[in-house]
Design an enzyme around this catalytic site. Structure first.
Site, short mmCIF file in Angstrom:
data_model
loop_
_atom_site.label_atom_id
_atom_site.label_comp_id
_atom_site.label_asym_id
_atom_site.label_seq_id
_atom_site.Cartn_x
_atom_site.Cartn_y
_atom_site.Cartn_z
NE ARG A 135 7.27 -2.59 6.12
CZ ARG A 135 6.10 -2.19 6.83
NH1 ARG A 135 5.35 -1.71 5.25
NH2 ARG A 135 5.47 -2.47 7.28
NE ARG B 280 -4.15 -0.55 10.29
CZ ARG B 280 -3.04 -0.50 9.59
NH1 ARG B 280 -3.42 0.78 8.61
NH2 ARG B 280 -2.13 -0.35 10.50
CE LYS C 56 -2.41 -0.69 4.35
NZ LYS C 56 -1.86 -2.07 3.93
NE ARG D 278 1.59 -4.05 11.88
CZ ARG D 278 3.00 -4.06 11.36
NH1 ARG D 278 3.79 -4.94 10.20
NH2 ARG D 278 2.96 -3.07 9.55
NE ARG E 20 6.39 -0.51 10.05
CZ ARG E 20 5.69 -0.04 9.57
NH1 ARG E 20 5.47 0.71 8.26
NH2 ARG E 20 4.22 -0.78 9.91
#
Ligand code: AMP
Length: 219
Positions: free
Chosen positions: A129, A92, A17, A172, A161
């Site tokens: 990532r 969300r 996204k 998540r 992160r």
């Protein structure tokens, strides 16, 4: 005046996204509104909001609907959002989708693009990532920027992160299934949902999205 181009981009964490919204924001000259980026900026700046949400975000949990709804409400008042926006990571939950509908009224969401990516692939993408803390550029752990820890775009620190650690990734993705997946039928019922295969190169995904936007006569 041209109608506002408000696009919602949905998809699991790691579906691409952020990458797509950055590209589409340039193509359509509308701001990329990422509630995750806004919240991370508040955490980094150590504002009262940042202090309130830091632990919630590290655990991969969701911040309250009220808080993010207010954040988006404020963001939509800014001049650059008057032509529209690319919404990334918001809404969300169903209450957030309803709040957004109330906020935008008739000049509401023009399209909701869901980036379809299998769960194994997003898990792999999230674990590898790395992101630049300054400009948000996204890298893989094998990229030279991730290894050196320096962003080639802005010189900022490239880090992993906290919520891209295995426990938080699991949390998540579970929350996504529970709270966010129901938004697909919410937008489908309104005739606004378009599914795009997110398991293609970034260029192919961008092409697929811009084709749909063109076909719908939105830009
Ligand atoms: P993201 O960068 O979109 O993955 O967001 C990172 C984190 O910010 C999430 O795991 C949540 O803790 C928080 N967050 C971002 N957007 C929202 C939202 N719309 N509602 C609740 N929490 C959010």
């Amino acid at each position: 005046m041209t109608a506002r181009l408000n696009l919602v981009v949905l998809g699991k964490q790691g579906a691409g996204k952020g990458t797509q919204c950055k590209r589409l924001a340039e193509i359509y000259a509308i701001p990329h509104v990422s509630t995750g980026d806004m919240l991370r900026a508040a955490v980094k700046a150590g504002t009262p909001l940042g202090q309130e949400v830091a632990a919630i975000m590290d655990a991969g949990a969701l911040v309250s609907d009220d808080l993010v709804n207010r954040l988006v409400d404020e963001r939509f008042k800014e001049p650059d959002a008057q032509r529209g926006a690319l919404l990334d990571g918001f809404p969300r939950t169903l209450p957030q989708a309803e709040a957004l509908e109330a906020l935008l009224g008739d000049d509401g969401i023009k399209l909701c693009i869901n980036l379809d990516v299998p769960i194994d692939l997003v898990t792999e993408r999230l674990s590898s990532r790395r992101v630049c803390q300054e400009c948000g550029n996204i890298y893989k752990d094998t990229d030279v920027e991730a290894i050196s820890g320096t962003c080639s775009n802005c010189g900022g620190d490239v880090i992993q992160r906290n919520d891209d650690q295995p426990e938080a990734i699991r949390a998540r993705l579970e929350l996504y299934e529970r709270d966010t997946a129901p938004l697909l039928s919410f937008y489908e019922q309104r005739g606004l949902l378009v599914r795009v295969d997110g398991d293609q190169s970034p260029d192919e995904v961008t092409d697929a999205i811009t084709r749909v936007v063109r076909e719908k006569g939105l830009a």
